[in-house]
Design an enzyme around this catalytic site. Sequence first.
Site, PDB file in Angstrom:
ATOM      1  N   ARG A  88       0.723  -1.179  -0.073  1.00  0.00           N
ATOM      2  CA  ARG A  88       0.010   0.095   0.102  1.00  0.00           C
ATOM      3  C   ARG A  88       0.789   1.400  -0.044  1.00  0.00           C
ATOM      4  O   ARG A  88       0.137   2.401  -0.071  1.00  0.00           O
ATOM      5  CB  ARG A  88      -0.824  -0.107   1.163  1.00  0.00           C
ATOM      6  N   ARG A 160     -18.705  -1.364   8.481  1.00  0.00           N
ATOM      7  CA  ARG A 160     -17.353  -0.976   9.296  1.00  0.00           C
ATOM      8  C   ARG A 160     -17.324   0.371   9.733  1.00  0.00           C
ATOM      9  O   ARG A 160     -17.487   1.306   9.298  1.00  0.00           O
ATOM     10  CB  ARG A 160     -16.363  -1.401   8.080  1.00  0.00           C
ATOM     11  N   ARG A 171      -9.730   8.253   3.756  1.00  0.00           N
ATOM     12  CA  ARG A 171      -9.119   7.212   3.183  1.00  0.00           C
ATOM     13  C   ARG A 171      -8.682   7.267   1.725  1.00  0.00           C
ATOM     14  O   ARG A 171      -7.787   6.862   1.080  1.00  0.00           O
ATOM     15  CB  ARG A 171      -9.965   5.762   3.191  1.00  0.00           C
TER      16      ARG A 171
HETATM   17  P1  AP5 Z   1      -8.780  -2.784   3.879  1.00  0.00           P
HETATM   18  O1  AP5 Z   1      -9.620  -3.702   4.562  1.00  0.00           O
HETATM   19  O2  AP5 Z   1      -7.449  -3.309   2.837  1.00  0.00           O
HETATM   20  O3  AP5 Z   1      -9.741  -1.653   3.169  1.00  0.00           O
HETATM   21  P2  AP5 Z   1      -9.551  -0.912   1.571  1.00  0.00           P
HETATM   22  O4  AP5 Z   1      -8.270  -1.315   0.846  1.00  0.00           O
HETATM   23  O5  AP5 Z   1      -9.917   0.594   2.011  1.00  0.00           O
HETATM   24  O6  AP5 Z   1     -10.308  -1.547   0.854  1.00  0.00           O
HETATM   25  P3  AP5 Z   1     -11.670  -2.167   1.244  1.00  0.00           P
HETATM   26  O7  AP5 Z   1     -11.937  -3.510   1.711  1.00  0.00           O
HETATM   27  O8  AP5 Z   1     -12.569  -0.921   1.920  1.00  0.00           O
HETATM   28  O9  AP5 Z   1     -12.403  -2.310  -0.336  1.00  0.00           O
HETATM   29  P4  AP5 Z   1     -12.325  -3.153  -1.515  1.00  0.00           P
HETATM   30  O10 AP5 Z   1     -11.425  -2.398  -2.578  1.00  0.00           O
HETATM   31  O11 AP5 Z   1     -11.620  -4.450  -1.110  1.00  0.00           O
HETATM   32  O12 AP5 Z   1     -13.848  -3.102  -1.680  1.00  0.00           O
HETATM   33  P5  AP5 Z   1     -14.882  -4.340  -1.747  1.00  0.00           P
HETATM   34  O13 AP5 Z   1     -14.615  -5.492  -2.449  1.00  0.00           O
HETATM   35  O14 AP5 Z   1     -15.243  -4.618  -0.381  1.00  0.00           O
HETATM   36  O15 AP5 Z   1      -8.040  -1.791   5.009  1.00  0.00           O
HETATM   37  C1  AP5 Z   1      -8.525  -1.083   5.849  1.00  0.00           C
HETATM   38  C2  AP5 Z   1      -7.654  -0.368   6.810  1.00  0.00           C
HETATM   39  O16 AP5 Z   1      -6.632  -1.171   7.615  1.00  0.00           O
HETATM   40  C3  AP5 Z   1      -6.753   0.713   6.042  1.00  0.00           C
HETATM   41  O17 AP5 Z   1      -7.612   1.793   6.084  1.00  0.00           O
HETATM   42  C4  AP5 Z   1      -5.557   0.695   7.013  1.00  0.00           C
HETATM   43  O18 AP5 Z   1      -5.638   1.758   8.168  1.00  0.00           O
HETATM   44  C5  AP5 Z   1      -5.412  -0.537   7.049  1.00  0.00           C
HETATM   45  N1  AP5 Z   1      -4.433  -1.508   6.370  1.00  0.00           N
HETATM   46  C6  AP5 Z   1      -5.069  -2.385   5.544  1.00  0.00           C
HETATM   47  N2  AP5 Z   1      -3.854  -2.805   4.986  1.00  0.00           N
HETATM   48  C7  AP5 Z   1      -2.633  -2.141   5.111  1.00  0.00           C
HETATM   49  C8  AP5 Z   1      -1.339  -1.882   4.625  1.00  0.00           C
HETATM   50  N3  AP5 Z   1      -0.805  -2.754   3.703  1.00  0.00           N
HETATM   51  N4  AP5 Z   1      -0.581  -0.926   5.202  1.00  0.00           N
HETATM   52  C9  AP5 Z   1      -0.979  -0.042   6.184  1.00  0.00           C
HETATM   53  N5  AP5 Z   1      -2.397  -0.129   6.483  1.00  0.00           N
HETATM   54  C10 AP5 Z   1      -2.930  -1.006   6.086  1.00  0.00           C
HETATM   55  O19 AP5 Z   1     -16.066  -3.594  -2.403  1.00  0.00           O
HETATM   56  C11 AP5 Z   1     -16.602  -2.655  -1.858  1.00  0.00           C
HETATM   57  C12 AP5 Z   1     -18.040  -2.514  -1.790  1.00  0.00           C
HETATM   58  O20 AP5 Z   1     -18.589  -2.359  -3.198  1.00  0.00           O
HETATM   59  C13 AP5 Z   1     -18.735  -3.854  -1.286  1.00  0.00           C
HETATM   60  O21 AP5 Z   1     -20.049  -3.361  -0.644  1.00  0.00           O
HETATM   61  C14 AP5 Z   1     -19.081  -4.642  -2.711  1.00  0.00           C
HETATM   62  O22 AP5 Z   1     -20.199  -5.517  -2.435  1.00  0.00           O
HETATM   63  C15 AP5 Z   1     -19.479  -3.606  -3.740  1.00  0.00           C
HETATM   64  N6  AP5 Z   1     -18.842  -3.779  -4.959  1.00  0.00           N
HETATM   65  C16 AP5 Z   1     -17.675  -4.391  -5.190  1.00  0.00           C
HETATM   66  N7  AP5 Z   1     -17.491  -4.336  -6.512  1.00  0.00           N
HETATM   67  C17 AP5 Z   1     -18.748  -3.915  -7.072  1.00  0.00           C
HETATM   68  C18 AP5 Z   1     -19.159  -3.568  -8.407  1.00  0.00           C
HETATM   69  N8  AP5 Z   1     -18.603  -3.954  -9.744  1.00  0.00           N
HETATM   70  N9  AP5 Z   1     -20.329  -3.033  -8.595  1.00  0.00           N
HETATM   71  C19 AP5 Z   1     -21.004  -2.526  -7.619  1.00  0.00           C
HETATM   72  N10 AP5 Z   1     -20.700  -2.987  -6.245  1.00  0.00           N
HETATM   73  C20 AP5 Z   1     -19.556  -3.600  -5.998  1.00  0.00           C
END
Ligand code: AP5
Length: 214
Positions: A88, A160, A171
Amino acid sequence: MKIVMLGAPGAGKGTQAKKIAAKYGIPHISTGDIFRANLKAGTELGLKAKEYMDRGALVPDSLTLELIMDRFKEDDCKEGYVLDGFPRTIPQAEALTEALKKINDKLDFAVNVEVPDEAIVNRMSGRRACLQCGGTYHILYNPPKVEGKCDACGGDLILRADDSPETVQHRLEVYHNQTQPLIDYYKEEGIFKEVDGTQDMEKVFEDIVKILAD
Ligand code: AP5
């Protein structure tokens, strides 16, 4: 196959990474899920990570790197993995490249799921997550069979703590400053690929499968 998923928070990295893991029989490794599982179990790591996660900041590289390097040592990583949320930052990406070089290995693909910021805030407010197994749903686009319950394990679904509109905005800023530079990093490494993440989930997956078949 070793794959890194890139993209803004809420772009659908986790949704697609789970599908890739199931299709190719490789583990889905999400640093966010690992931090949340630690928090649920009340570990020191989980409590430290919470301080950063709740305000939408990144957990320090030192904590994250130690955790992920330990995870790679597990048996199920031998045939590869799909990384979601790691690396990241540029230092995390460099550490991963170096760790792989040491064992004469390298990543195969860095797949960016591209979704504009405007679509993200709306998506996040509808997301529901299972704290028990990490399952992810959306109240409109991917609803669970029984409202509020995870299809896979029956666990309670929650909004969440870091999915409030203000935290999501922060974010996104953190993403643009610290994570987006990975796009150029992986372009230089020659493994960068991109899909249009605004499409239907199944179409996004189809496009990813085509890329991985190359
Ligand atoms: P993390 O859990 O990794 O969150 P993120 O990267 O912000 O990503 P998300 O899980 O929020 O989203 P996603 O892209 O996976 O989307 P999703 O598939 O769920 O990290 C959380 C926190 O942890 C960070 O802020 C940081 O503090 C810490 N952290 C983690 N890793 C770190 C690292 N390496 N270094 C430092 N800190 C770290 O989809 C989102 C929504 O949209 C869902 O409801 C889904 O059903 C919907 N959706 C998905 N695709 C579609 C589509 N094509 N059309 C319509 N809806 C859709």
